[in-house]
Design a protein around this motif. Structure first.
Motif, mmCIF file in Angstrom:
data_model
loop_
_atom_site.group_PDB
_atom_site.id
_atom_site.type_symbol
_atom_site.label_atom_id
_atom_site.label_comp_id
_atom_site.label_asym_id
_atom_site.label_seq_id
_atom_site.Cartn_x
_atom_site.Cartn_y
_atom_site.Cartn_z
ATOM 1 N N MET A 80 0.531 -1.025 0.046
ATOM 2 C CA MET A 80 0.600 -0.006 -0.037
ATOM 3 C C MET A 80 0.962 1.210 0.060
ATOM 4 O O MET A 80 0.772 2.376 -0.621
ATOM 5 C CB MET A 80 -0.223 0.044 1.092
ATOM 6 C CG MET A 80 -2.059 1.188 1.206
ATOM 7 S SD MET A 80 -3.454 0.977 2.581
ATOM 8 C CE MET A 80 -3.231 -0.577 3.222
ATOM 9 N N ASP A 81 1.812 1.021 0.631
ATOM 10 C CA ASP A 81 3.030 2.368 0.484
ATOM 11 C C ASP A 81 3.613 3.000 -0.650
ATOM 12 O O ASP A 81 3.981 4.152 -1.056
ATOM 13 C CB ASP A 81 3.551 2.701 2.378
ATOM 14 C CG ASP A 81 3.134 2.469 3.415
ATOM 15 O OD1 ASP A 81 1.644 3.177 3.092
ATOM 16 O OD2 ASP A 81 3.208 2.078 3.926
ATOM 17 N N GLU A 82 3.722 1.797 -0.996
ATOM 18 C CA GLU A 82 4.198 1.859 -3.002
ATOM 19 C C GLU A 82 3.733 2.586 -3.546
ATOM 20 O O GLU A 82 4.312 2.678 -4.658
ATOM 21 C CB GLU A 82 4.890 0.608 -3.302
ATOM 22 C CG GLU A 82 5.162 -0.425 -2.267
ATOM 23 C CD GLU A 82 6.706 -0.024 -1.480
ATOM 24 O OE1 GLU A 82 7.445 0.119 -3.011
ATOM 25 O OE2 GLU A 82 7.549 0.555 -0.950
ATOM 26 N N ILE A 83 2.514 2.578 -3.603
ATOM 27 C CA ILE A 83 1.412 2.972 -4.644
ATOM 28 C C ILE A 83 2.246 4.756 -4.742
ATOM 29 O O ILE A 83 2.013 4.605 -6.589
ATOM 30 C CB ILE A 83 0.252 3.500 -3.843
ATOM 31 C CG1 ILE A 83 -0.670 1.756 -3.941
ATOM 32 C CG2 ILE A 83 -1.099 3.918 -5.567
ATOM 33 C CD1 ILE A 83 -2.153 1.942 -3.372
ATOM 34 N N GLU A 84 2.338 5.500 -3.819
ATOM 35 C CA GLU A 84 2.489 6.407 -4.192
ATOM 36 C C GLU A 84 4.305 6.900 -5.267
ATOM 37 O O GLU A 84 3.586 7.826 -6.523
ATOM 38 C CB GLU A 84 2.726 7.343 -2.968
ATOM 39 C CG GLU A 84 2.823 8.697 -3.393
ATOM 40 C CD GLU A 84 2.930 10.187 -2.146
ATOM 41 O OE1 GLU A 84 3.200 11.318 -2.008
ATOM 42 O OE2 GLU A 84 2.830 9.044 -1.235
ATOM 43 N N GLN A 85 5.155 6.197 -4.936
ATOM 44 C CA GLN A 85 5.799 5.776 -6.131
ATOM 45 C C GLN A 85 6.591 5.098 -6.822
ATOM 46 O O GLN A 85 6.679 5.321 -8.601
ATOM 47 C CB GLN A 85 6.503 4.921 -5.124
ATOM 48 C CG GLN A 85 7.099 5.040 -3.342
ATOM 49 C CD GLN A 85 8.014 6.458 -3.159
ATOM 50 O OE1 GLN A 85 7.913 7.146 -4.569
ATOM 51 N NE2 GLN A 85 6.591 7.491 -2.414
ATOM 52 N N LEU A 86 4.800 4.704 -7.563
ATOM 53 C CA LEU A 86 4.508 4.839 -9.457
ATOM 54 C C LEU A 86 4.673 5.853 -10.062
ATOM 55 O O LEU A 86 3.989 6.587 -9.982
ATOM 56 C CB LEU A 86 2.721 3.410 -9.292
ATOM 57 C CG LEU A 86 2.197 2.403 -8.948
ATOM 58 C CD1 LEU A 86 1.676 2.106 -8.544
ATOM 59 C CD2 LEU A 86 3.755 1.375 -9.244
ATOM 60 N N THR A 87 5.973 5.345 -10.964
ATOM 61 C CA THR A 87 5.516 6.183 -11.830
ATOM 62 C C THR A 87 6.406 5.901 -14.024
ATOM 63 O O THR A 87 6.749 4.151 -13.254
ATOM 64 C CB THR A 87 6.675 6.954 -11.947
ATOM 65 O OG1 THR A 87 8.468 6.088 -12.110
ATOM 66 C CG2 THR A 87 6.814 7.465 -10.491
ATOM 67 N N GLY A 88 5.853 6.157 -14.813
ATOM 68 C CA GLY A 88 5.989 5.495 -15.435
ATOM 69 C C GLY A 88 5.518 4.340 -16.018
ATOM 70 O O GLY A 88 3.977 4.687 -16.006
ATOM 71 N N THR A 89 5.654 2.971 -17.020
ATOM 72 C CA THR A 89 5.545 1.993 -17.038
ATOM 73 C C THR A 89 5.279 1.542 -16.192
ATOM 74 O O THR A 89 5.771 0.767 -15.196
ATOM 75 C CB THR A 89 6.150 1.563 -18.189
ATOM 76 O OG1 THR A 89 5.921 2.374 -19.226
ATOM 77 C CG2 THR A 89 5.299 0.107 -18.946
#
Length: 161
Positions: free
Chosen positions: A145-154
């Protein structure tokens, strides 16, 4: 919304007894009052889970039993672009729009996976949002859950075991 043909009948409130309703109507009404039944957790009928990944960032979502969630799951695997939206969510667009028939409205919290029908995008909330018109729940994050904000690009979206 339940509408009755007789002027004297009113829709029961959540938790109300449905014993007086005819058996043909009872199961449909029970689902309206209580929500859809949970899927049994057997080996043949495991709950649907998806994994969203960008680099080392991985989020696993347990999907609900809605038609929209099943349609998203049927489109996997996906490779698409994740986009920032507002200050609390990431979005991506599945190849085909999802049906919202019977899908529950959402009260989006951190970790909620939702579908915004007017634009046809899947929304991953990393901060609370609440309710919004046209926003339907697909599932909840069960890890990352804490990784969502870190998603970028593909990103890749696949079935998770």
């Amino acid at each position: 919304i339940l509408m009755c043909g007789c002027g004297s009948r009113q829709a029961p409130q959540p938790g109300a007894s449905i014993a007086a309703i005819g058996s043909g109507e009872q199961s449909a009404l029970q689902e309206t009052i209580s929500g859809p039944e949970e899927m049994p957790k057997t080996e043949e009928n495991k709950p649907m889970k998806i994994q969203v990944q960008a680099g080392e960032h991985v989020i696993v979502y347990a999907l609900n039993n809605s038609r929209a969630a099943k349609e998203l799951y049927a489109q996997l695997p996906l490779r698409t672009t994740v986009e920032n939206f507002s200050t609390n969510e990431k979005v991506f667009y599945p190849p085909q729009k999802l049906s919202i028939a019977g899908a529950p409205f959402v009260d989006a919290q951190k970790g909620t996976l939702a579908y915004y029908a007017p634009w046809g995008d899947v929304v991953m909330f990393y901060e609370p949002f609440g309710q919004g018109s046209g926003l339907y729940e697909l599932g909840q994050a069960v890890s990352g859950m804490d990784e969502i904000e870190q998603l970028t690009g593909t990103i890749t979206v696949t079935a998770a075991g």
